[in-house]
Design a protein around this motif. Structure first.
Motif, PDB file in Angstrom:
ATOM      1  N   LYS A 276     -30.761  18.389  11.140  1.00 59.64           N
ATOM      2  CA  LYS A 276     -31.546  16.910  11.404  1.00 59.64           C
ATOM      3  C   LYS A 276     -31.949  16.692  12.885  1.00 59.64           C
ATOM      4  N   ASN A 277     -31.572  17.838  13.649  1.00 60.73           N
ATOM      5  CA  ASN A 277     -32.040  17.705  15.226  1.00 60.73           C
ATOM      6  C   ASN A 277     -33.422  18.570  15.229  1.00 60.73           C
ATOM      7  N   LEU A 278     -33.813  19.281  14.016  1.00 60.50           N
ATOM      8  CA  LEU A 278     -35.190  19.839  14.215  1.00 60.50           C
ATOM      9  C   LEU A 278     -36.283  19.625  13.215  1.00 60.50           C
ATOM     10  N   PHE A 279     -35.789  19.246  11.989  1.00 62.45           N
ATOM     11  CA  PHE A 279     -36.783  18.773  10.908  1.00 62.45           C
ATOM     12  C   PHE A 279     -37.581  17.511  11.512  1.00 62.45           C
ATOM     13  N   ASN A 280     -38.758  17.315  10.966  1.00 56.09           N
ATOM     14  CA  ASN A 280     -39.502  16.025  10.904  1.00 56.09           C
ATOM     15  C   ASN A 280     -39.668  15.623   9.473  1.00 56.09           C
ATOM     16  N   GLU A 281     -39.878  14.382   9.257  1.00 53.84           N
ATOM     17  CA  GLU A 281     -39.948  13.916   7.861  1.00 53.84           C
ATOM     18  C   GLU A 281     -40.854  14.840   6.902  1.00 53.84           C
ATOM     19  N   ASP A 282     -42.059  15.237   7.607  1.00 57.08           N
ATOM     20  CA  ASP A 282     -42.924  15.843   6.829  1.00 57.08           C
ATOM     21  C   ASP A 282     -42.205  17.338   6.375  1.00 57.08           C
ATOM     22  N   GLN A 283     -41.734  17.865   7.414  1.00 53.76           N
ATOM     23  CA  GLN A 283     -40.974  19.257   7.060  1.00 53.76           C
ATOM     24  C   GLN A 283     -39.860  19.055   6.066  1.00 53.76           C
ATOM     25  N   SER A 284     -39.054  17.934   6.312  1.00 50.46           N
ATOM     26  CA  SER A 284     -37.970  17.805   5.362  1.00 50.46           C
ATOM     27  C   SER A 284     -38.628  17.625   3.810  1.00 50.46           C
ATOM     28  N   LYS A 285     -39.403  16.915   3.869  1.00 55.37           N
ATOM     29  CA  LYS A 285     -40.226  16.522   2.557  1.00 55.37           C
ATOM     30  C   LYS A 285     -40.743  18.071   2.073  1.00 55.37           C
ATOM     31  N   ARG A 286     -41.190  18.601   2.950  1.00 60.78           N
ATOM     32  CA  ARG A 286     -41.781  20.143   2.119  1.00 60.78           C
ATOM     33  C   ARG A 286     -40.879  20.991   1.727  1.00 60.78           C
ATOM     34  N   LYS A 311     -30.409  15.942   2.124  1.00 61.85           N
ATOM     35  CA  LYS A 311     -30.987  14.604   2.364  1.00 61.85           C
ATOM     36  C   LYS A 311     -30.182  13.710   3.236  1.00 61.85           C
ATOM     37  N   ALA A 312     -31.125  13.086   4.027  1.00 64.43           N
ATOM     38  CA  ALA A 312     -30.763  12.055   5.163  1.00 64.43           C
ATOM     39  C   ALA A 312     -29.360  11.358   4.649  1.00 64.43           C
TER      40      ALA A 312
END
Ligand code: PPS
Length: 312
Positions: A276-286, A311-312
């Motif tokens: 959660k300290n590195l992934f942005n929303e876009d990367q997370s969705k990818r 998942k957050a």
């Protein structure tokens, strides 16, 4: 000849020194379509590995880089000591003469010849995909612990590790690393493909799958289950000792002995959800999409409890 506290630290020290004088594009080489670090792996070693005879009573730990292999390796080392009526951590439980680099694919091509002289049970650790392991592992039905970790934390841990060691290509930004992680440019290959390949073996009776997150959640139960799988009886006291010695705090504290100057690199945070300290929303969705497409419906995919941990 220099004397190191363990063979692994000596090997790593030399690899780091060699890597420091190499160009970034020389650090990895490709073997059968997968990248590996040039300083610790070689085509000669891979070739020799093909015909290595695994014994039925060998203890094998398989896990992709950064999934917690040093941790589970510590647990297995102590369990093996107990099975031999030795006290974990005592002088008599370690025989430096008999020591071999435990990561199967790391080291010189002659290591397999030396390993034929090691007594049973031998502990071996590997980051390899099943199709690149010696056939004898499956033919001789050696028992294997397959360790998996949620892909977002694996990527996070791998990013910090790549920037901590000279033998892996370093990254100026997390975004650059993420792109490479998702496009199969990592040493030991793509993690999602790794999971997909190992999933084909997940039902075999000689393979026990465990997740990093479940060991973290309930270490005592995990150690108990691992011991049962390998047929090692444990007293309550022995169980507590193994759990205590393998806690993140204990291992980090002891790392100057086990990992020399690399301790802080191998024992970084040791937790869940640092992604959660590195992934942005876009990367997370990818990552969510790639996981859904390739792994989610499989046995290993379900075991990872992706929704809970990714998942957050
Ligand atoms: N005892 C214990 N408890 C919990 N977590 C632990 C433990 N020991 C190691 N670790 C964490 O495992 C991550 C490293 O994985 P590996 O040992 O497989 O790395 S390697 O590929 O062999 O270098 C790495 O994860 P991150 O901290 O998230 O980077 C280590 O900190």
């Amino acid at each position: 000849m220099e004397k190191y506290m363990t063979k692994s630290v000596g090997l790593l020290d030399k690899a780091e020194a060699t890597a420091n004088s190499m160009r970034r594009d020389e650090l990895l080489f490709s073997y059968k379509g997968i990248l590996y670090p040039t300083t610790v792996c070689s085509p000669e070693t891979f070739k020799a590995l093909e015909s290595f005879e695994v014994r039925r009573n060998d203890v094998i730990l398989a896990g992709y880089p950064k999934s917690g292999t040093n941790w589970l390796s510590q647990i297995l080392t102590d369990l093996i000591a107990i099975s031999q009526k030795k006290t974990p951590g005592s002088e008599s439980s370690v025989n430096a003469e008999e020591e071999e680099e435990p990561y199967l694919e790391i080291g010189d091509a002659e290591k397999y010849e030396r390993m034929t002289k090691l007594p049973s049970p031998r502990l071996m650790v590997t980051h390899l995909r099943p199709e690149n392991l010696p056939k004898s592992i499956f033919q001789n039905k050696a028992k294997m612990l397959l360790l998996i970790r949620n892909p977002k934390d694996v990527a996070t841990s791998y990013y910090h590790f790549s920037n901590g060691l000279a033998l892996l290509p370093s990254y100026e930004t997390w975004d650059d690393f993420f792109t490479d992680f998702m496009t199969k440019k990592m040493a030991w290959g793509c993690y999602l493909e790794y999971l997909s390949e190992w999933n084909k073996y997940a039902d075999k009776e000689n393979i026990m799958t465990i997740t990093y997150e479940e060991v973290k959640e309930n270490p005592a139960l995990s150690v108990k289950n691992i011991a049962t799988f390998f047929g090692i009886p444990l007293t309550e006291e022995q169980l507590q000792l193994v759990v205590e010695r393998s806690s993140f705090q204990s291992m980090k504290k002891n790392s100057d002995k086990t990992h020399g100057s690399f301790g802080n690199i191998f024992f970084r945070k040791g937790g869940v959800s640092d992604w959660k300290n590195l992934f942005n929303e876009d990367q997370s969705k990818r990552m969510d999409k790639a996981f859904e497409e390739h792994i989610a419906g499989t046995k290993l995919g379900k075991k990872l409890k992706y929704d809970l941990y990714c998942k957050a």
